[in-house]
Design a protein around this motif. Structure first.
Motif, PDB file in Angstrom:
ATOM      1  N   SER A  70     -10.669  -6.303  -5.961  1.00  0.00           N
ATOM      2  CA  SER A  70     -10.334  -6.056  -4.559  1.00  0.00           C
ATOM      3  C   SER A  70      -9.878  -7.341  -3.883  1.00  0.00           C
ATOM      4  O   SER A  70     -10.247  -8.444  -4.287  1.00  0.00           O
ATOM      5  CB  SER A  70     -11.541  -5.479  -3.827  1.00  0.00           C
ATOM      6  OG  SER A  70     -11.912  -4.223  -4.374  1.00  0.00           O
ATOM      7  N   GLN A  76      -6.353   1.104   0.819  1.00  0.00           N
ATOM      8  CA  GLN A  76      -6.399  -0.026   1.742  1.00  0.00           C
ATOM      9  C   GLN A  76      -6.988   0.419   3.076  1.00  0.00           C
ATOM     10  O   GLN A  76      -6.572   1.437   3.648  1.00  0.00           O
ATOM     11  CB  GLN A  76      -4.999  -0.595   1.959  1.00  0.00           C
ATOM     12  CG  GLN A  76      -4.964  -1.812   2.882  1.00  0.00           C
ATOM     13  CD  GLN A  76      -3.613  -2.491   2.918  1.00  0.00           C
ATOM     14  OE1 GLN A  76      -2.964  -2.654   1.884  1.00  0.00           O
ATOM     15  NE2 GLN A  76      -3.163  -2.888   4.094  1.00  0.00           N
ATOM     16  N   THR A 101      -4.645   2.975  -5.433  1.00  0.00           N
ATOM     17  CA  THR A 101      -4.965   1.867  -4.529  1.00  0.00           C
ATOM     18  C   THR A 101      -5.393   2.469  -3.203  1.00  0.00           C
ATOM     19  O   THR A 101      -4.866   3.514  -2.779  1.00  0.00           O
ATOM     20  CB  THR A 101      -3.779   0.911  -4.293  1.00  0.00           C
ATOM     21  OG1 THR A 101      -2.738   1.604  -3.596  1.00  0.00           O
ATOM     22  CG2 THR A 101      -3.242   0.355  -5.596  1.00  0.00           C
ATOM     23  N   ILE A 135      -2.043  -7.428  -0.409  1.00  0.00           N
ATOM     24  CA  ILE A 135      -1.880  -6.817   0.907  1.00  0.00           C
ATOM     25  C   ILE A 135      -0.652  -7.335   1.645  1.00  0.00           C
ATOM     26  O   ILE A 135       0.146  -6.553   2.170  1.00  0.00           O
ATOM     27  CB  ILE A 135      -3.153  -7.062   1.754  1.00  0.00           C
ATOM     28  CG1 ILE A 135      -4.343  -6.327   1.121  1.00  0.00           C
ATOM     29  CG2 ILE A 135      -2.944  -6.609   3.198  1.00  0.00           C
ATOM     30  CD1 ILE A 135      -5.679  -6.673   1.740  1.00  0.00           C
ATOM     31  N   ALA A 188       0.817  -1.213   0.000  1.00  0.00           N
ATOM     32  CA  ALA A 188       0.000   0.000   0.000  1.00  0.00           C
ATOM     33  C   ALA A 188       0.851   1.263   0.000  1.00  0.00           C
ATOM     34  O   ALA A 188       0.393   2.331  -0.411  1.00  0.00           O
ATOM     35  CB  ALA A 188      -0.932   0.006   1.205  1.00  0.00           C
ATOM     36  N   GLN A 240      -8.107  -4.139   0.246  1.00  0.00           N
ATOM     37  CA  GLN A 240      -7.442  -3.233  -0.686  1.00  0.00           C
ATOM     38  C   GLN A 240      -8.184  -3.193  -2.013  1.00  0.00           C
ATOM     39  O   GLN A 240      -8.525  -4.238  -2.577  1.00  0.00           O
ATOM     40  CB  GLN A 240      -5.994  -3.658  -0.906  1.00  0.00           C
ATOM     41  CG  GLN A 240      -5.186  -2.659  -1.734  1.00  0.00           C
ATOM     42  CD  GLN A 240      -3.723  -3.023  -1.781  1.00  0.00           C
ATOM     43  OE1 GLN A 240      -3.348  -3.953  -2.482  1.00  0.00           O
ATOM     44  NE2 GLN A 240      -2.890  -2.319  -1.034  1.00  0.00           N
ATOM     45  N   ASN A 242      -7.860  -0.883   7.076  1.00  0.00           N
ATOM     46  CA  ASN A 242      -7.416  -1.856   8.074  1.00  0.00           C
ATOM     47  C   ASN A 242      -8.159  -1.650   9.393  1.00  0.00           C
ATOM     48  O   ASN A 242      -8.277  -0.518   9.871  1.00  0.00           O
ATOM     49  CB  ASN A 242      -5.918  -1.711   8.339  1.00  0.00           C
ATOM     50  CG  ASN A 242      -5.083  -1.725   7.080  1.00  0.00           C
ATOM     51  OD1 ASN A 242      -4.885  -2.769   6.467  1.00  0.00           O
ATOM     52  ND2 ASN A 242      -4.598  -0.560   6.667  1.00  0.00           N
ATOM     53  N   SER A 256      -8.105  -6.551   6.612  1.00  0.00           N
ATOM     54  CA  SER A 256      -7.645  -5.549   5.651  1.00  0.00           C
ATOM     55  C   SER A 256      -8.325  -5.775   4.312  1.00  0.00           C
ATOM     56  O   SER A 256      -8.539  -6.917   3.897  1.00  0.00           O
ATOM     57  CB  SER A 256      -6.126  -5.627   5.461  1.00  0.00           C
ATOM     58  OG  SER A 256      -5.433  -5.398   6.667  1.00  0.00           O
ATOM     59  N   ASN A 306      -4.075  -4.880  -8.775  1.00  0.00           N
ATOM     60  CA  ASN A 306      -4.021  -4.829  -7.324  1.00  0.00           C
ATOM     61  C   ASN A 306      -2.717  -5.478  -6.840  1.00  0.00           C
ATOM     62  O   ASN A 306      -2.440  -6.632  -7.169  1.00  0.00           O
ATOM     63  CB  ASN A 306      -5.226  -5.561  -6.736  1.00  0.00           C
ATOM     64  CG  ASN A 306      -5.382  -5.345  -5.242  1.00  0.00           C
ATOM     65  OD1 ASN A 306      -4.417  -5.299  -4.502  1.00  0.00           O
ATOM     66  ND2 ASN A 306      -6.615  -5.227  -4.793  1.00  0.00           N
TER      67      ASN A 306
END
Length: 371
Positions: free
Chosen positions: A359, A313, A311, A345, A142, A335, A315, A333, A342
């Motif tokens: 995703s 993300q 992107t 993560i 990320a 993303q 959490n 999480s 992508n």
């Protein structure tokens, strides 16, 4: 290097501490393992269950030593090896002390270290970004595949100077030697940073740049290949620590992309990353964690196609401390990606990623022990 060798090193360092009263040697480390569910990865975007090491905090073993030389001066050293707790393998095959290998001096004037080490951008990351509560393993992609260095980029053959605190303010200077015959600029790295801490408030910033060590088809040795800067701040508001940071990273030598359609974010020429979060302590043992990271990526195209990707993300986590050394955590999480594949993560970008821009969700339940 196997486990028996590491054990022998530990015994040797411990024995040396006994025979030298003015010398202290500490063996320390972290073992972090988690059971992880990943919703989509690989060309077919299939889900996976895995037992991972270091998703929250990199598993490691280290040796830290100090000898009093008198007059406020001390000799210091630190050797640190990263390993995969789930397999016992070295994190970097063939490199024993891949995380840190330094020797230095500490005095009233500050600390000077030489060897393999991080620059001050990691210090900024551990204070003001999601890295401090969710670890580097689930944050690196990320943050522009770790190019902004807040999750711990290391430079070999380097010198680092850290000043003592003056009124809450500290500074750091960094120099990485390229060690290329006939050129002082080839492979060279430069860094500078500063931090201010006062009570529950903190503010810091750091800059780093590095150059090519050898010629390529599009650039020459000594040309600047990376420039990255991060500024961050945090404030303690009762039981909540609020933090935020902005990073900008440039790759001046990145060539234009000749194809249209989705591409990897590693082909970008520049990225801006915004990282905001909170660590809320319900009590001394139970913490609620949350953060959001947005990465805006600029792409150079030789043909038609998107020139900007994104992107984002999110959490959420819960961390419960059984003791000062041992805790258990649950982390979720997710993303999302737009106009780029992508990056995934967990781990380095694209090591556990979807095959396109869909995703990805990762759920982790882990146990961590520090010693």
């Amino acid at each position: 290097m196997n486990k028996n060798t590491l054990a022998l090193l530990a015994c040797t360092f411990a024995a040396s501490a006994v025979h030298a009263q003015d010398t202290s040697v500490t063996v320390y480390g972290v073992i972090d393992m988690s059971l992880a569910y990943t919703s989509a990865m690989g060309a077919d975007n299939r889900s996976r269950m895995s037992l991972d090491s270091g998703d929250q905090m990199a598993s490691r073993i280290g040796f830290r030593g100090k000898e009093d030389l008198g007059g406020g001066l001390s000799a210091i050293f630190q050797l640190e090896n990263g390993f995969d707790a789930d397999s016992g393998a070295m994190a970097t095959p063939g490199t024993l002390f891949d995380r840190k290998s330094v020797l230095g001096l500490n005095g009233p004037w500050g600390t000077l270290t030489a060897g393999r080490q991080t620059d001050m951008l990691e210090d900024i990351g551990t204070r003001y970004t999601s890295f401090q509560i969710f670890g580097g393993g689930g944050m690196r992609a990320a943050h522009f595949n770790g190019q902004d260095r807040i999750t711990g980029g290391r430079t070999s053959n380097s010198l680092r100077f850290d000043s003592p605190a003056y009124g809450g303010f500290t500074t750091s200077l960094f120099y990485g030697m390229g060690e290329v015959a006939g050129s002082q600029s080839a492979g060279r790295a430069l860094g500078i940073g500063g931090n201010y801490a006062n009570g529950g408030f903190g503010l810091g910033a750091a800059y780093y740049q590095s150059a090519l060590a050898t010629d390529t088809t599009v650039a020459h040795a000594g040309d600047t290949a990376l420039k990255t800067f991060t500024i961050g701040a945090s404030v303690q508001a009762g039981p909540a620590k609020l933090f935020g940071a902005w990073s900008q990273t440039r790759l001046p030598l990145q060539t234009a992309i000749a194809t249209t359609g989705l591409t990897s974010l590693t082909n970008a020429t520049r990225a801006n990353v915004i990282d905001l979060g909170v660590d809320y302590a319900l009590d001394s043992r139970l913490h609620l964690l949350g953060s959001a990271i947005h990465d805006r990526i600029d792409l150079a195209r030789a043909t038609t196609g998107a020139t900007r990707g994104h992107t984002t993300q999110f959490n959420l986590g819960v961390d419960y401390l059984f003791s000062r050394r041992t805790d258990v955590y649950l982390v979720a999480s997710r993303q999302q990606a737009s106009e780029v594949i992508n990056p995934g993560i967990i781990g380095a970008a694209y090591s556990s990623a979807p095959g396109d821009d869909r995703s990805q969700t990762v759920l982790r339940a882990g146990l961590r022990h520090r010693f």
